[in-house]
Write an enzyme that holds these catalytic residues in place. Structure first.
Site, short mmCIF file in Angstrom:
data_model
loop_
_atom_site.label_atom_id
_atom_site.label_comp_id
_atom_site.label_asym_id
_atom_site.label_seq_id
_atom_site.Cartn_x
_atom_site.Cartn_y
_atom_site.Cartn_z
N MET A 190 -9.32 -2.57 8.40
CA MET A 190 -8.76 -2.82 9.72
C MET A 190 -8.01 -1.65 10.37
O MET A 190 -7.46 -1.82 11.45
CB MET A 190 -7.85 -4.06 9.67
CG MET A 190 -8.59 -5.32 9.22
SD MET A 190 -7.54 -6.79 9.07
CE MET A 190 -7.16 -7.13 10.79
N ASP A 215 -11.64 -7.05 -2.54
CA ASP A 215 -12.52 -8.22 -2.43
C ASP A 215 -13.90 -7.76 -2.00
O ASP A 215 -14.12 -6.58 -1.76
CB ASP A 215 -11.95 -9.23 -1.42
CG ASP A 215 -11.81 -8.62 -0.03
OD1 ASP A 215 -12.77 -8.74 0.75
OD2 ASP A 215 -10.76 -8.03 0.27
N GLU A 271 0.81 -1.22 0.00
CA GLU A 271 0.00 0.00 0.00
C GLU A 271 0.84 1.28 0.00
O GLU A 271 0.33 2.35 -0.34
CB GLU A 271 -0.95 -0.01 1.21
CG GLU A 271 -1.96 -1.14 1.13
CD GLU A 271 -2.75 -1.35 2.41
OE1 GLU A 271 -3.90 -1.82 2.31
OE2 GLU A 271 -2.24 -1.06 3.51
N GLY A 319 -12.54 -4.36 1.84
CA GLY A 319 -13.59 -5.25 1.33
C GLY A 319 -14.85 -4.45 1.07
O GLY A 319 -15.30 -3.67 1.91
#
Length: 237
Positions: free
Chosen positions: A181, A205, A16, A81
Site C-alpha cells: 500500500m 500473507d 515495521e 502480500g
C-alpha cells in the site's frame, strides 16, 4: 555511494520501524504530523520514520525526508502480500520497479497502471541498492530461516488485498512479485526528486482469501525480518 550518504527508512506501521528506531537510537523530531528518528546504524547515518498507511501518507513522508531531512537514499521496509508464483510467506521481495495497480485512466485511452501525462509510470529502483540488498540477503541467509529473496515488481494501491479474484486481476494487469500500500508512492516521490530508492518487503500473507488472518498472524515476524535485512543492507551501501 559516497561518504556523505544519509539513508531515509520508511515503514508504514509501528511494527515495521520499531526494530530500526531502537537500532538507530537517534534524536527525535516532529514535522508534518510525523515523528523522525535521526541517528546511525553501524556507522551509517539514517532517518527512520513511520509514514502511516496508504499512498498519500507514504508520498508526503518521502518528500519530507528528501526536502527537510536531506536524505540521499530512501529504503521502504515492511510487509506485503505475495503475488509471484512460488513466493511464500516470510519470503522477501526487493523491487525492480513499482507501479500503482489502482491507477486506472483506461477511460481516457491509457493502459492500466499508466499515469496520464507523466513520463514514467513504472518507477525503477536504484540498481546499486538492489544489488546491495541481494548481497546483504546472501550474507545473512542463515538468519532468514531458509526463506528466499526475489527481485521483482511491487504493485501498490489503497487497498488491502485479501481476495483471490482481486489478486488475479492485479497479477494479470501488472505481474507484480508482491502487493502492498505504499511502495510506488515512495518510488514516485523519489523519482520526481532524483533520489535513489529501494523497496524491500517480507511477505506476511498470500494476498488471497486467507490474507487477513495470515497477515495479522505473521505481521510482527515479517516486519522484523524485513528490518533486519535493512540493517544488513546498510552495511553494503
Amino acid at each position: 555511494m559516497g561518504t556523505m550518504k544519509k539513508i531515509g527508512i520508511i515503514g508504514a506501521m509501528e511494527a515495521e520501524v520499531a526494530y530500526l528506531k531502537d537500532a538507530a537510537a537517534g534524536k527525535e523530531s516532529s514535522a508534518g504530523g510525523l515523528v523522525f528518528f535521526e541517528g546511525a546504524i553501524d556507522g551509517v547515518n539514517v532517518v527512520v520514520v513511520r509514514s502511516g498507511v496508504g499512498k498519500v501518507n507514504a508520498a508526503l513522508c518521502a518528500q519530507r525526508l528528501i526536502m527537510q531531512y536531506g536524505v540521499t537514499h530512501v529504503i521502504n521496509t515492511g510487509i506485503a502480500g505475495a503475488a509471484a508464483h512460488g513466493l511464500g510467506v516470510l519470503d522477501f521481495v526487493v523491487s525492480t520497479d513499482a507501479v500503482y495497480h489502482d491507477m486506472d485512466a483506461t477511460g481516457f485511452g491509457y493502459a492500466p497502471t499508466v499515469i496520464p501525462q507523466m513520463a514514467c509510470s513504472a518507477f525503477a529502483a536504484d540498481k546499486a541498492m538492489l544489488a546491495a540488498a541481494q548481497e546483504a540477503f546472501a550474507d545473512g541467509k542463515a538468519m532468514f530461516g531458509g526463506h528466499q529473496l526475489i527481485a521483482g515488481r511491487v504493485a501498490t494501491g489503497d487497498q488491502f488485498i485479501a481476495d483471490k479474484a482481486v489478486k488475479a486481476r492485479i497479477v494479470k494487469t501488472c505481474a507484480p512479485a508482491c502487493v502492498e500500500m505504499e511502495g510506488a508512492a515512495i518510488a514516485h516521490a523519489c523519482w520526481l526528486n532524483g533520489t535513489p530508492f529501494l523497496i524491500l518487503r517480507c511477505m506476511s500473507d498470500m494476498a488471497d482469501d486467507e490474507g487477513e488472518a495470515t497477515s495479522v498472524f505473521n505481521e510482527q515476524t515479517a516486519a522484523e525480518m524485513s528490518a533486519k535485512l535493512v540493517v544488513n543492507l546498510l552495511k553494503k551501501l
